[in-house]
Each structure stands twice: as structure tokens, then as C-alpha cells.
Design a protein around this motif. Structure first.
Motif: not given
Length: 603
Positions: A113-117, A133-142, A144-145
């Protein structure tokens, strides 16, 4: 660092994410603030391209995040305490394959995986992340990763997962954090609720209390958020926070926002603890209510910043005294008994005086056929009170504004009705020897429509008092000492029954002229009292302005509150009563139709 790229992969992420931010902002629904947000995003991108120092980039990023939440509000905290066991299970099911069973970023799916987890055990990076911030990322994803969106999970599941992930780097200091939380009121004020916890990064907390304490407190609260369950004095913590925000908004020149926050400090923060505080220290409760009203008045009038700040400091001092009065160790069976007794007796007497006057009047007039309407009115009010209690306990949360509006509008409606009833009764008292004429006309005056009017009057007057009593009792019940509370309520019921019996017995022996005279004066006095209480309720709900009168004493039993609005309302009510009494007496003195006069002379 120093204008040089230290990690090419991290720098590439920064450039990609900042471009993604701009693209997402452009896709948001049009709002006036969007142009400013896009400009802020452009400044952030330019700073990254120019290899600005990390603190400068962080300030731009966090500033943009704060402005975004203001312009496009979103839920900022879980609606209930997160289920940490559920969070662990969700992590094992959805995250461990890439991030590793222990969060080191070394799961079997991480290869290639690039970038790595992300390694959630990296404390330096974890300090920069909030749970929100974690909650938002869990819901939206990132973008480019390989991090996908988990929007299919419920909101509570995403919060549970965020708490678990956010606690992985902070597992060793939970006992130290628990001791800090127990022994430091200042730290408890720093993180008074879930919303503050999930939005605060450990780095931001460290800037206020130091890194070791911030790490320990983060570890404890992320692993045991139950510590932030609403406490008995939790309303005061909210009141403090809203008051502080109000003073800051006023100093920044935003008077409208300052006024709304000051009102929220009272209705959402102080109002929920008011019943318990009134039972333990009614004088202090009145001081706080008056001081907060004066603060809102000065904000609305645009007083100098120094004046408003001084008023806010005084209110904070009153909050300190209230916190001591509301401390669990101050609770006792005696205070619960006394609170339950005085609250029910005070609220009950107001309603009782009016209902007894109506019953006595109908008996004097020999119209007992209308009594069922009065009894049905107060009985329906008690039943409605029971429904209100059930709804407030199991279905809805009655806000401070709803309570004050119900009490305020109910008081004003009752005052208007009582003025008309009092004036009418006073006119009949002046008729003297013409009582036969009154009886001749009574059957006409008390039509079916009038009977329903009496039903409505009995309902409104009693429900207003029942509504307030129920909310007080609900607050007292949460303090424990249930047997003492029930005993206080029972004693108050016995006292009210004795008062009702005495009033009814005394009214039977009064000549009808004196009865009308005394009843009209009593009802007029109650109208003046309710006018003052009605205006105070609307002021506390934010419907009316507040112009304080510092030299005027606060006398709750008379409806006297130290504001110009309340004093003017009571003065106008008294003036209407005086003019009405004078007009009624003049009409009565002008005489009655000859036919009725002859009948009385003959008799």
C-alpha cells in the motif's frame, strides 16, 4: 523543516489533501461564507507549496476547519456515550487487516500500500488528531489512499470506532489520568463534556495544562468516557462555557452572538439546576437569575466591554457559590423534604386561592350546577400535568425556553382573565341592597359559554403551577432521598387541604356583599402578581429585553423582580384594576332598573 522536504511521501500527501480540500469546498452548496473558505484553502495550498514551517501550515489548516464547521454545521459529538466494546469489535472486523491487530500499521493487507496505513501507536501523530477528525475520516475515507469510507456504519458505530482508534496510542496513563480527573476541578472545567473531548487534540490540551497531564487525561477520557456523563452540576459547566463564549463574542464586537450565548448560558446551563438550587439556597438562585438577566440587558444595550466583562466576572463568582451549594455532600433528607414541601405549598396556594374563590362564588350565587365545570378544569390540569411528567421523563426534553414561555404566557393570560373577573366582582360588591337584581340576572350571566370559560380559567391557572412543580420535582427526584421528597409532598398536600377547608368554611359565613368585595381584592392582587411573573418568564426566555433596577428588591411571592419591564407591567395592571373598580362602582351606584327596585322594596 527549514524549507526542506524531510519526507517526500508525507509532503505528497499534504499537497494531494489540500487540493482535495479545495475540490470538496467547491462542491458544497452555495453559501455566503464559501468564497472566504475557498480563499483560506488557497492560502493553505500556497503555504504548502512554499514549504512553510509546520506550525504555520497547522494554523491555516485548523483555522479553515473551524470556519468550515461554522459555515456548514455538522454534529460535533456523539449523541450518547460510545460503546467501547463495540468499537474494539468493529476495529477487528474492518481495520486490523491493514492497520494491524495492535494498531502498528503492520496488518497482512498493508503490504504494497502506498502510502502505507497509519500506525495508530505513533503518539507524536496521535497528539495532532482529534476524535472528531477520526470520526470524519472513518465516514468519508481519504482520497489518494487505500482508506475507504465506512459511511455505511451508523453514526454511533463510527464514534465507537473513533474512540477505540484514538485511544490506542494512549494506553499506559489511564490510572494517572483518573487521579488527575478526580483531584483537579480545573481539569474537569477544561473538558466539561463529550463535545469538548472529541474536538480537542492532545496537543491543544497540552498547551493549556502541559504535555504529561494532557497525555494522561487523554488516555483516561478516551478509555473511560463515562466520566463525562452528565453530572449533577453539569449544567453549571455548560453555563460557564456559554458565558465565556458570550464575553469573548462581545469583546470581538459580535453583540448578536454574545446575546444568544448569554441566553443559552441561562436556559441550557443554569435553568436545569435551578430547581435543586432553589430548594437548597433560594436567595442565591434569585441572585444568579437577576445577575444573568442584567448581563443580557447590558449586552442588548451595547454597554462598554469593560462593564460587560465585570458583570460576567460577577456571574462566574455566583456560579462558584452555586457549585458549592449543589455539591453531592450538601444533599440531605432534610433539604429534600423542605424543598418538596415549600415548592408544592408555594405553587399550590396561588392556584388554590383562585379556584376556591370560584367555588365559593358559585355556592354564594346558588349555582352549584356550574361547579362541575370548575372541578373538571382543575382535575384536567392535574391530568395534563401527569402527561407532561411522562413526556418530559420518557419522550422529550423540555428546554429552559419552553418552560419559561409556558410559565410566562400562562401567567399573563391568567392575569388578563383575573382583571376582568375582579372588576366584575367588585361591581357586584358595590350593589349593596340590590343583591336580588344580581340573582335575577345570574342565571343569564352564567350561560353555558360562561361555564366553559370557568373551566378554562381553572385549567390554565392550575396547569401553570402544576407544570412548574413537576419540573422542580423531577430535578429533586434525581438527587435521591426519595422518601423524604414524598414525605415533603405529602405534608404540603395536607397543608393545602387545610387551607382549602378553612377558606371554604370562612367564605360561607361572609355576607354576599363582603364576599364579593374581599374576593375581588384578592383576585386583583393575584392579577398584579401574575403580571410580574409573566413578564419575568418572557424575559428569561429571551422574548423581552431586560433593564435592571438594582435598588428594587426581588420578592418572588409578590411577583416583584428588579427590572423596569416587570415594574411597568405591574403598574399598568394595578392602574387597570383601579380604573376598572372605579368604573364598576360608578355603574353600580347609578342604580338598577325600576322593575328590580320595586321588587326589592316590596320584599
Amino acid at each position: 523543516s527549514g524549507g526542506r522536504v524531510v519526507s517526500a511521501a508525507e509532503y505528497a500527501e499534504m499537497r494531494e489533501f489540500s487540493a482535495s480540500v479545495r475540490a470538496r469546498l467547491e462542491a458544497l452548496p452555495p453559501r455566503p461564507a464559501r468564497a472566504a473558505l475557498l480563499a483560506d484553502a488557497a492560502r493553505l495550498t500556497a503555504a504548502i507549496d512554499a514549504k512553510a514551517e509546520p506550525p504555520a501550515v497547522a494554523r491555516l489548516a485548523h483555522g479553515l476547519a473551524d470556519a468550515l464547521l461554522v459555515a456548514y454545521p455538522t454534529p460535533l459529538a456523539p449523541g450518547a456515550l460510545p460503546d467501547l466494546a463495540r468499537g474494539r469489535a468493529l476495529y477487528a472486523e474492518h481495520c486490523a487487516s491493514c492497520h494491524g491487530a495492535t494498531g502498528r500499521g503492520d496488518g497482512p493487507g498493508a503490504k504494497g500500500l502506498d502510502p502505507p496505513p497509519i500506525a495508530f501507536t505513533d503518539r507524536a501523530r496521535a497528539r495532532e488528531r482529534s476524535l472528531f477528525g477520526l470520526y470524519q475520516v472513518i465516514g468519508q475515507g481519504l482520497d489518494g489512499t487505500a482508506m475507504p469510507s465506512f459511511a455505511h456504519l451508523s453514526s454511533q458505530d463510527r464514534w465507537a470506532l473513533a474512540f477505540h482508534v484514538g485511544g490506542i496510542a494512549f494506553g499506559a496513563e489511564t490510572s494517572a489520568g483518573a487521579a488527575l480527573w478526580r483531584d483537579s476541578p480545573e481539569l474537569r472545567r477544561r473538558v466539561p463534556d463529550l463535545q469538548t473531548l472529541v474536538q480537542t487534540t492532545p496537543t491543544a490540551l497540552a498547551a493549556a495544562v502541559g504535555a504529561p497531564q494532557a497525555d494522561a487525561l487523554t488516555a483516561y477520557l478516551r478509555h473511560d468516557p463515562q466520566a463525562l456523563a452528565p453530572a449533577r452540576t453539569g449544567g453549571l459547566e455548560l453555563a460557564r462555557r456559554q458565558l465565556s463564549a458570550s464575553l469573548a463574542a462581545y469583546a470581538a464586537g459580535d453583540r448578536r452572538q454574545a446575546g444568544e450565548l448569554a441566553l443559552s448560558a441561562y436556559l441550557d446551563g443554569f435553568e436545569p439546576v435551578e430547581p435543586v438550587l432553589r430548594a437548597r439556597d433560594a436567595t442565591l438562585m434569585g441572585e444568579i437569575e437577576t445577575a444573568m438577566g442584567a448581563l443580557r440587558g447590558e449586552i442588548s444595550r451595547g454597554a462598554p466591554v469593560a462593564t460587560v466583562q465585570a458583570r460576567g466576572t460577577a456571574v462566574e463568582g455566583l456560579f462558584d457559590r452555586a457549585e458549592q451549594a449543589l455539591a453531592p455532600e450538601r444533599a440531605s433528607a432534610a433539604s429534600s423534604f423542605l424543598g418538596a414541601f415549600t415548592i408544592l405549598l408555594r405553587e399550590g396556594v396561588e392556584a388554590l386561592l383562585i379556584v376556591i374563590a370560584m367555588i365559593a362564588f358559585l355556592r354564594k350565587a346558588e349555582r352549584t350546577d356550574v361547579l362541575p365545570y370548575v372541578h373538571a378544569g382543575w382535575a384536567a390540569a392535574l391530568a395534563a400535568g401527569g402527561v407532561t411528567w411522562a413526556a418530559a421523563t420518557y419522550l422529550i426534553s423540555i428546554s429552559g425556553a419552553s418552560r419559561e414561555l409556558t410559565e410566562g404566557l400562562g401567567s399573563l393570560v391568567s392575569a388578563v382573565v383575573l382583571i376582568s373577573v375582579g372588576v366584575w366582582m367588585h361591581g357586584k360588591a358595590q350593589a349593596g341592597a340590590w343583591q336580588a337584581y344580581i340573582r335575577d340576572r345570574l342565571s343569564v350571566a352564567l350561560s353555558k359559554r360562561s361555564a366553559w370559560f370557568l373551566f378554562l380559567l381553572a385549567f390554565v391557572v392550575v396547569y401553570r403551577e402544576v407544570f412548574e412543580t413537576i419540573l422542580f420535582y423531577a430535578a429533586l427526584w434525581s438527587q435521591g432521598a426519595h422518601l423524604a421528597l414524598l414525605a415533603g409532598a405529602g405534608a404540603a398536600v395536607v397543608a393545602l387541604a387545610a387551607i382549602a377547608w378553612a377558606l371554604l368554611r370562612y367564605s360561607r359565613s361572609l355576607p354576599i356583599g363582603q364576599f364579593f368585595n374581599y374576593s375581588s381584592l384578592l383576585i386583583a392582587a393575584l392579577a398584579v402578581v401574575l403580571a410580574g411573573k409573566g413578564v419575568a418568564g418572557l424575559q428569561e426566555a429571551g422574548w423581552l429585553g431586560v433593564h435592571p433596577l438594582p435598588t428594587l428588591p426581588r420578592i418572588d411571592v409578590l411577583g416583584v423582580y428588579p427590572t423596569w419591564e416587570g415594574l411597568v407591567a405591574q403598574g399598568l395592571t394595578l392602574a387597570v384594576v383601579v380604573v376598572g373598580f372605579w368604573a364598576a362602582a360608578r355603574r353600580a351606584g347609578a342604580g338598577l332598573p325600576p322593575k328590580s327596585a320595586s321588587a326589592i322594596k316590596h320584599r
